[in-house]
Scaffold this motif. Structure first.
Motif, mmCIF file in Angstrom:
data_model
loop_
_atom_site.group_PDB
_atom_site.id
_atom_site.type_symbol
_atom_site.label_atom_id
_atom_site.label_comp_id
_atom_site.label_asym_id
_atom_site.label_seq_id
_atom_site.Cartn_x
_atom_site.Cartn_y
_atom_site.Cartn_z
ATOM 1 N N PRO A 59 -4.023 -6.283 6.483
ATOM 2 C CA PRO A 59 -3.704 -5.219 5.536
ATOM 3 C C PRO A 59 -4.627 -4.013 5.664
ATOM 4 C CG PRO A 59 -5.013 -6.894 4.473
ATOM 5 C CD PRO A 59 -4.746 -7.401 5.861
ATOM 6 N N ILE A 60 -4.207 -2.887 5.127
ATOM 7 C CA ILE A 60 -5.020 -1.673 5.123
ATOM 8 C C ILE A 60 -5.858 -1.669 3.847
ATOM 9 C CG2 ILE A 60 -4.994 0.847 5.072
ATOM 10 C CD1 ILE A 60 -2.367 0.719 6.617
ATOM 11 N N GLY A 61 -7.167 -1.595 4.003
ATOM 12 C CA GLY A 61 -8.053 -1.686 2.857
ATOM 13 C C GLY A 61 -8.389 -0.333 2.252
ATOM 14 N N GLN A 62 -8.853 -0.366 1.017
ATOM 15 C CA GLN A 62 -9.306 0.828 0.305
ATOM 16 C C GLN A 62 -10.823 0.755 0.130
ATOM 17 O OE1 GLN A 62 -6.807 2.057 -3.165
ATOM 18 N NE2 GLN A 62 -5.816 0.071 -2.858
ATOM 19 N N PRO A 63 -11.497 1.902 0.060
ATOM 20 C CA PRO A 63 -12.957 1.895 -0.125
ATOM 21 C C PRO A 63 -13.346 1.487 -1.534
ATOM 22 C CG PRO A 63 -12.122 4.136 -0.183
ATOM 23 C CD PRO A 63 -10.959 3.273 0.210
ATOM 24 N N ILE A 64 -14.607 1.104 -1.699
ATOM 25 C CA ILE A 64 -15.110 0.674 -3.002
ATOM 26 C C ILE A 64 -14.925 1.755 -4.069
ATOM 27 C CG2 ILE A 64 -17.281 0.225 -4.241
ATOM 28 C CD1 ILE A 64 -18.157 -1.552 -2.028
ATOM 29 N N SER A 65 -14.951 3.008 -3.661
ATOM 30 C CA SER A 65 -14.824 4.107 -4.629
ATOM 31 C C SER A 65 -13.491 4.082 -5.374
ATOM 32 C CB SER A 65 -14.993 5.458 -3.921
ATOM 33 O OG SER A 65 -14.012 5.617 -2.909
ATOM 34 N N LYS A 66 -12.533 3.285 -4.913
ATOM 35 C CA LYS A 66 -11.211 3.219 -5.549
ATOM 36 C C LYS A 66 -11.098 2.109 -6.581
ATOM 37 C CE LYS A 66 -9.475 6.527 -2.986
ATOM 38 N NZ LYS A 66 -9.093 7.838 -3.572
ATOM 39 N N VAL A 67 -12.160 1.322 -6.777
ATOM 40 C CA VAL A 67 -12.073 0.250 -7.769
ATOM 41 C C VAL A 67 -11.986 0.842 -9.167
ATOM 42 C CG1 VAL A 67 -13.353 -1.335 -6.292
ATOM 43 C CG2 VAL A 67 -14.569 -0.014 -8.025
ATOM 44 N N ILE A 103 -17.366 -2.529 3.391
ATOM 45 C CA ILE A 103 -16.701 -3.361 2.385
ATOM 46 C C ILE A 103 -15.468 -2.614 1.875
ATOM 47 C CG2 ILE A 103 -16.909 -4.420 0.111
ATOM 48 C CD1 ILE A 103 -19.880 -4.772 0.629
ATOM 49 N N LEU A 104 -14.311 -3.196 2.066
ATOM 50 C CA LEU A 104 -13.059 -2.635 1.580
ATOM 51 C C LEU A 104 -12.382 -3.653 0.668
ATOM 52 C CD1 LEU A 104 -11.574 -1.151 4.905
ATOM 53 C CD2 LEU A 104 -12.995 0.022 3.208
ATOM 54 N N PHE A 105 -11.263 -3.256 0.073
ATOM 55 C CA PHE A 105 -10.501 -4.193 -0.745
ATOM 56 C C PHE A 105 -9.025 -3.819 -0.709
ATOM 57 C CE2 PHE A 105 -10.911 -0.686 -3.652
ATOM 58 C CZ PHE A 105 -9.791 -0.748 -4.475
ATOM 59 N N ARG A 106 -8.195 -4.749 -1.100
ATOM 60 C CA ARG A 106 -6.765 -4.481 -1.238
ATOM 61 C C ARG A 106 -6.291 -5.039 -2.573
ATOM 62 N NH1 ARG A 106 -3.421 -8.909 0.428
ATOM 63 N NH2 ARG A 106 -4.662 -10.720 1.091
ATOM 64 N N ARG A 107 -5.259 -4.433 -3.083
ATOM 65 C CA ARG A 107 -4.697 -4.892 -4.352
ATOM 66 C C ARG A 107 -3.582 -5.893 -4.087
ATOM 67 N NH1 ARG A 107 -6.897 -2.755 -8.501
ATOM 68 N NH2 ARG A 107 -8.061 -0.801 -8.281
ATOM 69 N N THR A 108 -3.573 -6.960 -4.854
ATOM 70 C CA THR A 108 -2.566 -8.001 -4.731
ATOM 71 C C THR A 108 -1.946 -8.219 -6.110
ATOM 72 O OG1 THR A 108 -3.998 -9.875 -5.306
ATOM 73 C CG2 THR A 108 -4.085 -9.083 -3.025
ATOM 74 N N ASN A 110 -2.238 -10.621 -7.850
ATOM 75 C CA ASN A 110 -3.191 -11.369 -8.673
ATOM 76 C C ASN A 110 -4.488 -10.614 -8.933
ATOM 77 O OD1 ASN A 110 -1.469 -13.647 -8.746
ATOM 78 N ND2 ASN A 110 -2.187 -14.260 -6.714
ATOM 79 N N GLY A 111 -4.568 -9.364 -8.486
ATOM 80 C CA GLY A 111 -5.788 -8.592 -8.703
ATOM 81 C C GLY A 111 -6.253 -7.914 -7.437
ATOM 82 N N VAL A 112 -7.552 -8.015 -7.134
ATOM 83 C CA VAL A 112 -8.106 -7.399 -5.935
ATOM 84 C C VAL A 112 -8.694 -8.474 -5.027
ATOM 85 C CG1 VAL A 112 -8.619 -5.184 -7.028
ATOM 86 C CG2 VAL A 112 -10.326 -7.011 -7.082
ATOM 87 N N ALA A 113 -8.768 -8.155 -3.743
ATOM 88 C CA ALA A 113 -9.357 -9.063 -2.761
ATOM 89 C C ALA A 113 -10.254 -8.262 -1.837
ATOM 90 C CB ALA A 113 -8.270 -9.780 -1.961
ATOM 91 N N GLY A 114 -11.473 -8.718 -1.634
ATOM 92 C CA GLY A 114 -12.438 -7.994 -0.803
ATOM 93 C C GLY A 114 -12.233 -8.250 0.678
ATOM 94 N N LEU A 115 -12.586 -7.246 1.487
ATOM 95 C CA LEU A 115 -12.474 -7.334 2.947
ATOM 96 C C LEU A 115 -13.806 -6.928 3.576
ATOM 97 C CD1 LEU A 115 -9.077 -5.420 3.359
ATOM 98 C CD2 LEU A 115 -9.374 -7.893 3.347
ATOM 99 N N LEU A 116 -14.275 -7.690 4.538
ATOM 100 C CA LEU A 116 -15.482 -7.353 5.295
ATOM 101 C C LEU A 116 -15.054 -6.859 6.673
ATOM 102 C CD1 LEU A 116 -18.570 -7.321 5.539
ATOM 103 C CD2 LEU A 116 -18.450 -9.694 6.334
#
Length: 201
Positions: A59-67, A103-108, A110-116
């Motif tokens: 998946p394409i992740g988003q930066p921490i600034s988007k939390v 550190i990125l994340f994606r929205r699911t 069920n919430g958010v999931a972190g990506l390294l």
């Protein structure tokens, strides 16, 4: 289903790059030219062809600034370190560059999931025979003390976990986006700013 969607998206992004790179690699292996200057007519030299590759993944992740909340941030950090531990325990790979930008994340649903991400500085511990000194690697504000000192102490998972502590200190000081950014009331610079100047004090 989902697998086909990912495959189609990848094909759309990459086009025929995959076929072109494979063909170039084949030519690189087959491109052998006779050296007219050689004494032995059978002497040959290999002409190397370099291939530039780009790989698009999902998946394409988003930066921490988007939390959207501190809770989401903590979930992401926890996921990232679970990933870090799994990769080390299962594959003996040490990341060596834990930083905010990696550190990125994606929205699911069920919430958010972190990506390294970004394993450019990673190291396979199984290939380390202990005879070479670890080079100083990583992102300056988040390097461990051992890493900053560039000493002979072997880098371990503890160095990466130390980097995580510095990330949390940085976010706690400056916030994780513009809405949570620190409002400085004094003109005196914060000591934490020295972290970006290679000053270990």
């Amino acid at each position: 289903g989902g697998g086909n969607a990912v495959q189609d998206t990848t094909r759309f992004i990459l086009g025929n790059v995959l076929e072109q790179s494979k063909a170039a690699e084949k030519r690189a292996l087959e491109t052998i030219a006779e050296d007219p200057e050689a004494d032995d007519a059978q002497t040959k030299r290999i002409v190397h062809v370099r291939v530039h590759k780009r790989i698009a993944t999902t998946p394409i992740g988003q930066p921490i600034s988007k939390v959207k909340s501190v809770f989401e941030l903590l979930v992401i950090i926890a996921d990232v370190m679970k990933c870090h531990s799994a990769i080390y325990n299962e594959c003996s790979i040490l990341h060596r560059d834990i930083s905010i930008n990696n550190i990125l994340f994606r929205r699911t649903p069920n919430g958010v999931a972190g990506l390294l991400i970004d394993f450019d500085h990673s190291k396979d511990e199984e290939l380390d025979d202990g005879t070479t000194h670890d080079m100083r690697t990583g992102t300056l504000p988040f390097m461990s003390i051992n890493n900053l000192e560039n000493n002979s102490t072997k880098r371990t998972v503890l160095d990466d976990w130390e980097s995580l502590i510095y990330i949390l200190c940085w976010i706690g000081t400056y916030g994780y986006n513009s809405k949570t950014a620190r409002r400085t009331v004094s003109s005196k610079p914060l000591k934490i700013r020295q972290w970006v100047t290679d000053n270990m004090q």
